[in-house]
Design a protein around this motif. Structure first.
Motif, short mmCIF file in Angstrom:
data_model
loop_
_atom_site.label_atom_id
_atom_site.label_comp_id
_atom_site.label_asym_id
_atom_site.label_seq_id
_atom_site.Cartn_x
_atom_site.Cartn_y
_atom_site.Cartn_z
N ALA A 220 16.16 18.52 19.40
CA ALA A 220 16.82 19.59 18.56
C ALA A 220 15.81 20.26 17.49
CB ALA A 220 17.88 19.00 18.07
N GLY A 221 15.89 21.46 17.17
CA GLY A 221 15.27 22.06 16.24
C GLY A 221 15.69 23.43 15.84
N PRO A 222 15.03 24.25 14.94
CA PRO A 222 13.88 23.72 14.39
C PRO A 222 14.32 22.88 13.17
CG PRO A 222 14.57 26.11 13.64
CD PRO A 222 15.41 25.49 14.76
N ILE A 223 13.29 22.12 12.66
CA ILE A 223 13.35 21.43 11.54
C ILE A 223 12.13 21.72 10.60
CG2 ILE A 223 14.80 19.66 12.68
CD1 ILE A 223 12.11 17.81 12.67
N ARG A 224 12.32 21.31 9.59
CA ARG A 224 11.24 21.48 8.49
C ARG A 224 10.75 19.80 8.00
NH1 ARG A 224 9.49 26.44 6.32
NH2 ARG A 224 7.72 25.32 5.94
N LEU A 225 9.35 19.56 7.85
CA LEU A 225 8.90 18.44 7.37
C LEU A 225 8.40 18.66 5.81
CD1 LEU A 225 6.61 17.32 10.32
CD2 LEU A 225 9.34 17.28 9.98
N ASP A 226 8.17 17.65 5.32
CA ASP A 226 7.60 17.62 3.85
C ASP A 226 6.21 18.78 4.01
OD1 ASP A 226 5.20 16.76 2.07
OD2 ASP A 226 7.09 16.58 0.99
N PRO A 227 6.40 19.86 3.10
CA PRO A 227 5.37 20.72 3.19
C PRO A 227 3.93 20.08 3.28
CG PRO A 227 6.90 21.39 1.68
CD PRO A 227 7.28 19.91 2.06
N ALA A 228 3.68 18.96 2.41
CA ALA A 228 2.22 18.51 2.60
C ALA A 228 1.92 18.04 4.07
CB ALA A 228 2.24 17.43 1.34
N VAL A 229 3.05 17.19 4.70
CA VAL A 229 2.89 16.59 5.91
C VAL A 229 2.50 17.88 6.84
CG1 VAL A 229 4.00 15.68 7.70
CG2 VAL A 229 4.06 14.53 5.36
N GLU A 230 3.58 18.89 6.93
CA GLU A 230 3.19 20.04 7.71
C GLU A 230 1.74 20.74 7.60
OE1 GLU A 230 7.86 21.96 7.58
OE2 GLU A 230 6.18 22.92 6.58
N GLY A 231 1.33 20.71 6.47
CA GLY A 231 -0.26 21.20 6.19
C GLY A 231 -1.17 20.29 7.04
N GLU A 232 -0.78 18.90 6.70
CA GLU A 232 -1.73 17.99 7.38
C GLU A 232 -1.59 17.86 8.83
OE1 GLU A 232 -0.84 14.16 5.82
OE2 GLU A 232 -1.28 14.80 3.67
N VAL A 233 -0.41 18.10 9.53
CA VAL A 233 -0.40 18.34 10.96
C VAL A 233 -0.99 19.26 11.24
CG1 VAL A 233 1.26 18.39 12.79
CG2 VAL A 233 1.68 16.75 10.84
N GLU A 234 -1.18 20.68 10.64
CA GLU A 234 -1.56 21.74 11.19
C GLU A 234 -3.30 21.60 11.09
OE1 GLU A 234 -0.78 26.63 10.74
OE2 GLU A 234 -0.46 25.13 8.84
N ARG A 235 -3.75 21.19 10.21
CA ARG A 235 -5.11 21.07 9.95
C ARG A 235 -5.48 19.92 11.15
NH1 ARG A 235 -3.79 21.56 4.59
NH2 ARG A 235 -3.45 19.24 4.24
N ALA A 236 -4.88 18.92 11.34
CA ALA A 236 -5.21 18.08 12.35
C ALA A 236 -5.13 18.69 13.75
CB ALA A 236 -4.20 16.74 12.44
N LEU A 237 -4.50 19.35 14.00
CA LEU A 237 -4.18 20.03 15.34
C LEU A 237 -5.28 21.15 15.55
CD1 LEU A 237 -0.52 20.68 15.58
CD2 LEU A 237 -1.68 19.14 16.77
N GLU A 238 -5.73 21.69 14.41
CA GLU A 238 -6.73 22.44 14.32
C GLU A 238 -8.07 21.93 14.73
OE1 GLU A 238 -8.49 26.49 13.18
OE2 GLU A 238 -6.24 25.73 13.45
N ARG A 239 -8.15 20.71 14.45
CA ARG A 239 -9.50 19.83 14.68
C ARG A 239 -9.19 19.27 16.05
NH1 ARG A 239 -8.38 18.05 9.35
NH2 ARG A 239 -7.36 16.06 9.98
#
Length: 389
Positions: A220-239
């Motif tokens: 189910a979605g969309p949902i939002r996470l803690d903004p700091a976690v969202e940023g970390e996940v985005e940077r992880a996916l980039e790597r």
């Protein structure tokens, strides 16, 4: 088994893409939304898949839900030739050698065997995440260390059917992954081989079955996470994309820990997946088109999809048969997808169909979904008993 429900003579002229997977209806719907005309090869040949496709080709099924590779190559030679692009769905993560052979013979659009091996071979993937500084559970080849809770998983497995609690593997093709407690979510993203674009987050859950306690239940979605976690996940996916060359639409399964800011990356699925039903709607553009563009090296300028005005929350869940039955219900509701043809015999524990629901937020969408799942099984069961009288 008939090879098709339509005349072969017209399909190649009408189609502009071939879709292959264990169950390919969601990809067929996504292709239709993006304006494409697809030939679809899968194991089920559901009613709505046939309606969405230029032609639907049932593939021969091996044990479980495995595609017979010999039949697959034969059917692709007939229906795809060397000119039509071939897009893969589920069913190939465990067999990069089959993907390599497909890429050698057909115009494959998506991730090749090297990317699949980097992402789906557990020890290589764990080592990669460690080198990239991405939090993840430990993996073990045969036995778990004393005091470490682990899950046994099949290499390249999908859908959760293969996952169970264990401290020792059953043999070749299996591994142990440290069990991480927390909330399960998924990140939908695109890769172009160099960079990533995070599109949306969803929550996911299991629908335990006999001998399958971690069987996939829905999202189910969309949902939002803690903004700091969202940023970390985005940077992880980039790597990850930069390190593996991942292209196209993909998803990453995460577990959010009990402490603020704590998360672990469990796995990456390098293909379009189950959340197509949740997210392939406005305001997002057609995801199948984004997939093809990303495979060709182009990422869109899109912000992370957030719940709020103008964004409906949606849920999609699998109805598994609590008992064996034959589909006798004359008409299925319009909120049902993956519709088995009338008269189909479905055994206990097998997937019956996908049920869809919406709501003001993901929580309400999931509650509405639960009500529809219960209602549909009662109606299917009632129709089956009536037909047997």
């Amino acid at each position: 088994m008939p090879s098709s429900w339509r005349d072969h003579s017209r399909s190649r002229d009408e189609a502009d893409v071939v879709i292959v997977g264990i169950a390919a209806r969601a990809l067929a719907a996504a292709a239709r939304r993006a304006g494409h005309r697809a030939i679809v090869l899968d194991l089920f040949g559901d009613d709505d898949t046939r309606e969405l496709a230029v032609e639907a080709i049932p593939l021969r099924r091996l044990g479980g839900f495995a595609i017979d590779p010999d039949d697959l190559f034969e059917q692709l030679a007939i229906h795809a030739g060397t000119d039509l692009p071939v897009v893969l769905g589920t069913g190939f993560e465990h067999a990069p050698e089959i993907v390599e052979a497909l890429a050698a013979r057909f115009r494959l659009v998506g991730n090749g065997p090297a990317t699949l091996a980097a992402l789906k071979e557990p020890r290589a993937f764990s080592a990669l995440l460690g080198a990239l500084g991405i939090p993840h559970p430990r993996v073990f080849a045969e036995r778990a260390p004393a005091g470490v809770a682990t899950l046994e998983k099949r290499i390249g497995g999908s859908g959760g059917w293969h996952v169970r609690e264990a401290d020792e593997t059953r043999g070749t093709g299996w591994y142990l992954q440290e069990r991480v407690e927390g909330r399960t979510v998924s990140a939908l993203f695109l890769g172009d081989g160099r960079a990533a674009r995070l599109l949306a987050f969803s929550e996911q859950w299991c629908e335990p079955g006999e001998d399958a306690p971690f069987r996939y239940g829905g999202a189910a979605g969309p949902i939002r996470l803690d903004p700091a976690v969202e940023g970390e996940v985005e940077r992880a996916l980039e790597r990850i994309v930069g390190a593996t060359g991942l292209v196209g639409l993909a998803s990453a399964d995460l577990v959010l820990g009990t402490r603020d800011g704590e998360w672990s990356l469990i796995e990456v699925n390098p293909r379009p997946g189950a959340t197509l039903d949740v997210f392939d709607h406005a305001p997002l553009p057609p995801l199948f088109g984004l997939h093809l563009d990303a495979c060709a090296g182009t990422l869109p300028e899109l912000a992370l999809l957030a719940p709020g005005p103008g964004v409906a929350a949606r849920a999609a869940g699998v109805l598994y048969a609590p008992a064996a039955f034959e589909r006798r219900l004359d008409a299925l509701p319009d909120w049902v997808a993956d519709r088995p043809p009338p008269g189909t015999r479905i055994e206990a524990g097998e997937p019956v169909c996908t049920v869809l629901a919406d709501g003001q937020d993901a929580h309400q969408a999931r509650e509405n979904l639960s009500l529809r799942l219960d209602h549909l099984w009662r109606e299917l069961n009632r129709a089956g008993r009536k037909a047997a009288e």
